[in-house]
Every structure is written in C-alpha cells, then in structure tokens.
Write an enzyme that holds these catalytic residues in place. Structure first.
Site, PDB file in Angstrom:
ATOM      1  N   ASP A  30      26.308 -16.614  22.680  1.00  0.00           N
ATOM      2  CA  ASP A  30      27.157 -15.429  22.870  1.00  0.00           C
ATOM      3  C   ASP A  30      26.630 -14.262  22.053  1.00  0.00           C
ATOM      4  O   ASP A  30      26.608 -13.118  22.506  1.00  0.00           O
ATOM      5  CB  ASP A  30      28.605 -15.720  22.455  1.00  0.00           C
ATOM      6  CG  ASP A  30      29.464 -16.115  23.649  1.00  0.00           C
ATOM      7  OD1 ASP A  30      28.880 -16.588  24.655  1.00  0.00           O
ATOM      8  OD2 ASP A  30      30.694 -15.963  23.587  1.00  0.00           O
ATOM      9  N   ASP A  57      26.854 -22.651  21.464  1.00  0.00           N
ATOM     10  CA  ASP A  57      27.991 -21.888  21.995  1.00  0.00           C
ATOM     11  C   ASP A  57      28.054 -20.536  21.284  1.00  0.00           C
ATOM     12  O   ASP A  57      28.144 -19.466  21.906  1.00  0.00           O
ATOM     13  CB  ASP A  57      29.268 -22.708  21.720  1.00  0.00           C
ATOM     14  CG  ASP A  57      30.478 -22.155  22.441  1.00  0.00           C
ATOM     15  OD1 ASP A  57      30.333 -21.194  23.219  1.00  0.00           O
ATOM     16  OD2 ASP A  57      31.583 -22.687  22.206  1.00  0.00           O
ATOM     17  N   LYS A 107      21.547 -27.808  10.902  1.00  0.00           N
ATOM     18  CA  LYS A 107      22.078 -27.604   9.547  1.00  0.00           C
ATOM     19  C   LYS A 107      21.726 -28.872   8.772  1.00  0.00           C
ATOM     20  O   LYS A 107      22.585 -29.574   8.222  1.00  0.00           O
ATOM     21  CB  LYS A 107      23.595 -27.352   9.636  1.00  0.00           C
ATOM     22  CG  LYS A 107      24.244 -26.882   8.355  1.00  0.00           C
ATOM     23  CD  LYS A 107      23.893 -25.459   7.946  1.00  0.00           C
ATOM     24  CE  LYS A 107      24.544 -25.119   6.622  1.00  0.00           C
ATOM     25  NZ  LYS A 107      24.055 -23.873   6.041  1.00  0.00           N
ATOM     26  N   ASP A 165      22.767 -20.841   9.900  1.00  0.00           N
ATOM     27  CA  ASP A 165      23.243 -19.595   9.277  1.00  0.00           C
ATOM     28  C   ASP A 165      22.127 -18.546   9.257  1.00  0.00           C
ATOM     29  O   ASP A 165      22.335 -17.372   9.570  1.00  0.00           O
ATOM     30  CB  ASP A 165      23.803 -19.852   7.860  1.00  0.00           C
ATOM     31  CG  ASP A 165      22.975 -20.838   7.048  1.00  0.00           C
ATOM     32  OD1 ASP A 165      22.075 -21.494   7.621  1.00  0.00           O
ATOM     33  OD2 ASP A 165      23.213 -20.959   5.837  1.00  0.00           O
ATOM     34  N   TYR A 204      32.175 -31.211  20.161  1.00  0.00           N
ATOM     35  CA  TYR A 204      33.188 -30.916  21.177  1.00  0.00           C
ATOM     36  C   TYR A 204      33.651 -32.184  21.901  1.00  0.00           C
ATOM     37  O   TYR A 204      34.674 -32.177  22.580  1.00  0.00           O
ATOM     38  CB  TYR A 204      32.658 -29.911  22.212  1.00  0.00           C
ATOM     39  CG  TYR A 204      32.458 -28.505  21.669  1.00  0.00           C
ATOM     40  CD1 TYR A 204      32.835 -28.173  20.373  1.00  0.00           C
ATOM     41  CD2 TYR A 204      31.896 -27.512  22.449  1.00  0.00           C
ATOM     42  CE1 TYR A 204      32.642 -26.908  19.869  1.00  0.00           C
ATOM     43  CE2 TYR A 204      31.707 -26.223  21.955  1.00  0.00           C
ATOM     44  CZ  TYR A 204      32.081 -25.939  20.663  1.00  0.00           C
ATOM     45  OH  TYR A 204      31.889 -24.670  20.169  1.00  0.00           O
TER      46      TYR A 204
END
Ligand code: NAD
Length: 358
Positions: free
Chosen positions: A252, A248, A192, A224, A141
C-alpha cells in the site's frame, strides 16, 4: 489452445471498469489472434443480492474451471451492515483461499506523464518500477492459535500466531526469483529476522532458494528499514518479496508513491500460474454509476494476465504501450486530471486505449 477467462465485475465501479477491460480483450481476439473464451459470473454484493451468498457455488465452479480470472472490485455502502460471513469481501477472500492464490504481485509503476500526482518529489519517484511479491495465504493472518482470552486476573489478552512452513517460503521465494529474472534481476527479501524466529527461517529458506538462482542479486532488509527506504529512495528496489502482513503494509505504501490509485493492477497466482487479476483499488461507491472511474488499472490487469498466466508477453506490451500513448495524448480521467490535460470519462478512456492498440 483456447483459454477460459472468467469475468467478475463485482460491485460499484467494478461494472464500469471491467466493461472497458473486456473491450480490450475483444480487440485482442478480433485483431491480434488471442484465443480466449470469456464467461461472466457474480461475486460480492451483487451476488449476495442475487443468491444470498457473496461467492455462489456456480461462480466458484466457473472460477475453478477457468484459466484466469479478471475481477473489478467488491463492496459498497449497501452491504456494510450485513453479517461479516456474507459481506462482499468474503467473496474475494473465498476465491483466494479456494483457488490457493498464494502469490500476490503488486507492481508500483510511476508513469512519467503522472510524476506530479505523487506526494514525493518528482526526482525521487520518476521512473519508479517496483514489483512487490507478497505471500498471501499464510503468516499471521491465518496462523493458529488466535483469539482473545481472559486471564486468571480477569484481564483480556489478544493473540495471533506468525507461522510459516519451509514449503510456503520456498514457493513464494521461487516466484520472486522468476519474476526478477524477467526484470532487473534483483530481489530484496524483507523480514524481521533480528526479532522473529519465524522470519529467521524465512531468511534461511530464501537464501537456500537463492543458491539455485545465482544470476539474481539477493539482498535482505528488515521491514522497518524497508518502510523507510520506500519513501526515502524507492528506486533502489526491483523485486521485493515478503510475508503476508509486511507485504500488505509495504505494498500500500509503494502504491501510494505513484499517487494514482486508479492506475495500479495486481495479480494473485497459484502454483501453476493460474491467476486472479484485479485493480488494487476498491469499488469506489462514491463515484459508482457516474461513468468517471479510471479503467486503466483494470486494463493493465489484463496486461498482467497476458504476461503471467497466458504467456502472451508481446500482447501485454501492446496494452502497456497503448496506455502510455493515451497518457501522452493528454487524456485523463478525473482522478489523474491536471491543468492543461483533456478530461475524459470511463468509456472514452477505454475506447482510446483500444484505438491506440490498433
Ligand atoms: P476505494 O479504493 O474504493 O476508493 C478510495 C478513493 O479512491 C475513493 O475516493 C474513490 O472514488 C477513488 N477511486 C478508487 N478507484 C478509482 C478509480 N478507478 N478511478 C477513480 N477514482 C477511484 O476504497 P474505499 O473507499 O476504502 O472502499 C470502498 C469499498 O471498496 C469498500 O466496500 C471496500 O471494502 C471495498 N474494497 C474492495 C477492494 C477489492 O475489491 N479488491 C479493495 C479495497 C476496498
């Protein structure tokens, strides 16, 4: 020593829910000897209306002086057409950046009284208690270079950069291990590493920090698989630590396992455990001004503040027990209401928590 708390109600329901959290802080001051000084300032759309900036200098100065911040929420229909540089959300992002709040703590707790609110089967989620620790000021980000460029053949290409320094990984890993030490002593680091070199380094550094925390059980999971496990068997997790973007998305997802957005608090901490505490939900303009918003996420944010910034774990527990008690009494705001319960408004819920604390 008296600690300074900056109160930032923000926009929409922020005003209503923060008023209830302030009742809780007042009660802690009057009846339980908490020594704090409260100041209030504008942020978000209301600040823009007042001064043309979603994060006025005066607010930023108070924020830097404070020991902790309590934020309601920012944003609303009224400000959606503003230039992006002065939208309410810039106030929030500005505070995170200016105060270097790099560690985002997002608990996902399912209260047994609300097990029916989840879209997952009660046996999968009842007793759920996960803490997601998300790196908040680095990663893709913020990484440079970034942008959209035009290639020689005229086609456009968008690009962003995933970048983490060892020191950034180290400090977020330490936060995760410290928190795990106060919980069930398990950390799962999510990356990852099979595809991204940057998260290969992430794994290496987390392992290194883990060497200093032998009492904590450390595991690693690819993102994943972590997403899949969160909806398959979420109770296997205690503390999850991960990068900005993975966090992020996963936080959620974890929040929604509980099915009640009005119940979940969050914290964003700096290196000295100074923090900004806020509910995970937004300003809910659809219900603002009606006195029906659920104030419990904001009240539970005060509990997090007491635990993580003010070193008052016993008072934090008192708030959490009071919230449990009002739920046991069957009191519900409309977002968590179900058949046979008693529906109450924002202020009534706040008053009930204060009564239960006493
Ligand atoms: P939202 O979280 O505000 O609302 C989503 C839904 O949940 C709405 O139906 C709302 O009524 C309900 N809801 C949220 N909090 C509730 C509560 N405490 N009690 C009862 N019901 C509640 O998300 P949104 O609608 O996507 O966004 C609205 C505004 O909030 C936007 O401007 C957005 O940018 C902003 N926002 C701010 C923050 C923040 O300040 N941290 C976070 C998310 C969204």
């Amino acid at each position: 020593m008296t600690k300074k708390i900056l109160i930032l109600p923000g926009d929409g329901i922020g005003q209503e829910i923060v008023a209830e959290a302030v009742k809780v802080l007042d009660c802690l001051q009057k009846d339980f000897g908490l020594k704090v000084e409260l100041e209030e300032a504008l942020v978000g759309g209301t600040a823009y209306d007042d001064s043309g900036s979603p994060l006025p200098e005066s607010t930023l100065t108070l924020a830097k002086e404070a020991d902790s911040l309590l934020l309601g929420a920012v944003g609303g229909y009224k400000w959606e057409s503003l230039d992006i540089a002065v939208r309410p959300e810039k106030g929030l992002l500005g505070l995170r950046a200016e105060l270097e709040l790099f560690a985002n703590l997002r608990p996902a707790i399912l209260y047994p009284q609300l097990a029916d609110a989840s879209t997952l089967k009660p046996e999968v989620v009842s007793g759920l208690d996960i803490m997601i620790v998300r790196e908040l000021t680095g990663g893709i980000y913020f990484g440079q270079p970034r942008g959209v460029r035009t290639l020689d053949n005229g086609e456009k290409e968008g690009y962003n950069t995933l970048v983490y320094r060892e020191s950034e990984i180290e400090r977020i890993a330490k936060v995760a291990f410290d928190i795990a030490g106060k919980r069930d002593s398990r950390v799962c680091s999510v990356d990852k590493a099979n595809v991204l070199e940057c998260t290969e380094l992430w794994r290496e550094v987390v392992n290194r920090v883990g060497e200093d925390h032998k009492e904590i059980e450390l595991s690693h999971m690819y993102v994943d698989n972590a997403a899949m496990q969160l909806v398959r068997a979420p109770k296997q997790f205690d503390v999850m630590v991960t990068t900005n973007m993975f966090g992020d998305i996963l936080s959620d997802c974890a929040a929604m396992l509980t099915g009640s957005i009005g119940m979940l608090p969050s914290a964003s901490l700096d290196i000295n455990s100074k923090g900004m505490y806020e509910p995970i939900h937004g300003s809910a303009p659809d219900i603002a001004g009606q006195g029906v918003a659920n104030p419990l996420a904001t009240i539970l944010s005060v509990a997090m503040m007491l635990r993580y910034s003010l070193d008052e774990a016993a008072l934090a527990e008192r708030i959490e027990q009071a919230v449990n008690s009002v739920l046991d009494q069957g009191l519900r705001t409309q977002d968590i209401f179900s058949e046979g319960m008693k529906q109450v408004g924002t202020a009534e819920m706040g008053d009930a928590v204060v009564a239960a604390m006493r």
